[in-house]
Design an enzyme around this catalytic site. Structure first.
Site, PDB file in Angstrom:
ATOM      1  N   GLU A  44      54.626  -1.611  -1.586  1.00 19.59           N
ATOM      2  CA  GLU A  44      53.499  -2.559  -1.596  1.00 19.59           C
ATOM      3  C   GLU A  44      53.525  -3.413  -2.870  1.00 19.59           C
ATOM      4  O   GLU A  44      54.006  -2.940  -3.897  1.00 19.59           O
ATOM      5  CB  GLU A  44      52.157  -1.798  -1.457  1.00 19.59           C
ATOM      6  CG  GLU A  44      51.835  -0.868  -2.601  1.00 19.59           C
ATOM      7  CD  GLU A  44      50.586  -0.020  -2.323  1.00 19.59           C
ATOM      8  OE1 GLU A  44      50.502   0.612  -1.250  1.00 19.59           O
ATOM      9  OE2 GLU A  44      49.718   0.002  -3.212  1.00 19.59           O
ATOM     10  N   HIS A 100      45.266  -1.507  -0.182  1.00 20.63           N
ATOM     11  CA  HIS A 100      45.060  -0.463  -1.195  1.00 20.63           C
ATOM     12  C   HIS A 100      43.671  -0.597  -1.840  1.00 20.63           C
ATOM     13  O   HIS A 100      43.542  -0.778  -3.054  1.00 20.63           O
ATOM     14  CB  HIS A 100      46.166  -0.526  -2.260  1.00 20.63           C
ATOM     15  CG  HIS A 100      46.362   0.778  -2.980  1.00 20.63           C
ATOM     16  ND1 HIS A 100      47.577   1.228  -3.422  1.00 20.63           N
ATOM     17  CD2 HIS A 100      45.477   1.752  -3.350  1.00 20.63           C
ATOM     18  CE1 HIS A 100      47.445   2.397  -4.033  1.00 20.63           C
ATOM     19  NE2 HIS A 100      46.174   2.741  -3.992  1.00 20.63           N
ATOM     20  N   ARG A 127      49.571   7.444  -0.627  1.00 22.86           N
ATOM     21  CA  ARG A 127      50.504   6.586  -1.351  1.00 22.86           C
ATOM     22  C   ARG A 127      51.580   6.124  -0.378  1.00 22.86           C
ATOM     23  O   ARG A 127      51.944   6.867   0.544  1.00 22.86           O
ATOM     24  CB  ARG A 127      51.234   7.363  -2.455  1.00 22.86           C
ATOM     25  CG  ARG A 127      50.498   7.454  -3.764  1.00 22.86           C
ATOM     26  CD  ARG A 127      50.449   6.116  -4.513  1.00 22.86           C
ATOM     27  NE  ARG A 127      49.727   6.209  -5.773  1.00 22.86           N
ATOM     28  CZ  ARG A 127      48.410   6.097  -5.918  1.00 22.86           C
ATOM     29  NH1 ARG A 127      47.640   5.875  -4.873  1.00 22.86           N
ATOM     30  NH2 ARG A 127      47.852   6.183  -7.113  1.00 22.86           N
TER      31      ARG A 127
END
Ligand code: DGY
Length: 336
Positions: free
Chosen positions: A277, A295, A248
């Site tokens: 992000e 991601h 993360r």
């Protein structure tokens, strides 16, 4: 699961907060009154609250927060089902207090995500994207002895920080497939049988940082893990090391990482997740020795479908049969 035949008025109403697969929506529509988000808009917290009025469940994609304010404003909400394994968007204490169940999607993405961890490690160590950019720019005119010479991966030492299911799947690939020595650090030491299967050895965090030729981060984000890899930790790593963050944003101090890469204090990095992000720290965009992906570690169609289906099963299981399949909390007094 047995089909329920209820009239529209009897069927619970749910919200699907982002665009998902049509087949999953179709299944949900067999059981619920569904409000979907086919336009895939990113709703602000007030917009989400507005759409959640009268809804007993919500299918989320992990980016929308479920906190005390949302729970107080949505008194009919009983379950929030993430289609992600991570659930740092849930305020679990607030959900417990409000009697709202949260669920995630473990297992179905483990192997796919582990594949991607190896892909990022290999791409960063062997300079795959950097050399492709060079070739595409027409700069490849001749062979030279050290052209894009990178770091070795096989038979080196891999450090894994966070040794849950995904960490273990990466360890197996590294040890059995690449002949790597695997060290790991985790709050809890694994059962010896699992350690043996993964050929992984527990070490303290300092030893992990110092001894790893490459370091893979696969731990959940919690406030205690915020910037668990910052300037001080990067300084302990080998300058020849590759750092991979699959976990993360916020686990790594991206500014400190960009500086270490720029100053050659770390060979390379492979990053699938970022602080804030989809924004990426500008310093990371400037350095060539970092592989950046948006991601997508779990993004194969089969796995994403399985994640959406498990999130749907959690909604069906809990709202129709009183039992979620993969809950992450157990509120003492669930909302009726
Ligand atoms: C997860 O499932 O937590 C992955 O990071 C995808 O969001």
């Amino acid at each position: 699961m047995k089909m329920e035949h209820r009239s529209a008025a009897q069927r619970p109403a749910i919200l699907v907060a982002r665009r998902i697969f049509p087949s999953t929506l179709q299944r949900l529509r067999q059981h619920f009154e569904v409000e979907a988000n086919d336009a895939d808009e990113e709703w602000s917290p007030p917009q989400l609250i507005e759409r959640l009025q009268g809804k007993a469940g919500v299918l989320l994609t992990g980016t929308q927060r479920v906190d005390a304010a949302l729970l107080a404003a949505c008194p009919q909400l009983r379950i929030a089902a993430n289609m992600t394994v991570g659930y740092n968007n849930f305020d679990l204490a607030a959900m417990d207090a409000a009697g709202v169940v949260g669920t995630n999607t473990p297992d179905v993405l483990t192997e796919t995500t582990a594949d991607f961890g190896m892909a990022l490690l290999l791409a960063a160590a062997r300079r795959v994207t950097e050399s492709e950019r060079f070739l595409r720019a027409g700069q490849w005119t001749r062979w030279t002895v050290d052209l894009f010479a990178g770091a070795e991966v096989h038979a080196t030492t891999l450090g894994i920080l966070g040794m849950g299911r995904i960490g273990q799947a990466i360890a197996r690939r590294a040890a059995h497939g690449f002949g790597m020595r695997v060290l790991y650090h985790n709050r809890r030491r694994l059962d010896p049988a699992i350690e043996a299967d993964c050929r992984a050895t527990w070490v303290d965090k300092g030893t992990l940082l110092r001894e790893a030729d490459h370091l893979m981060l696969v731990l959940p984000y919690t406030p205690a893990n915020h910037h668990i890899i910052g300037a001080a930790e990067l300084a302990q790593m080998k300058p020849s090391a590759v750092l991979v963050n699959l976990a993360r944003g916020g686990i790594v101090d991206d500014a400190a990482l960009a500086q270490a890469l720029r100053e050659g204090r770390l060979a390379a990095a492979g990053l699938d997740v970022f602080e804030g992000e989809p924004n990426v720290h500008p310093g990371l965009l400037e350095v060539p020795n970092v592989v950046l992906t948006p991601h997508i570690a779990s993004a194969t169609l089969r796995t994403r479908q399985a994640m959406a289906d498990l999130a749907a099963d959690n909604l069906i299981g809990y709202l129709l049969h009183g039992r979620a399949l993969t809950p992450v909390n157990h509120p003492p007094q669930p909302r009726a």
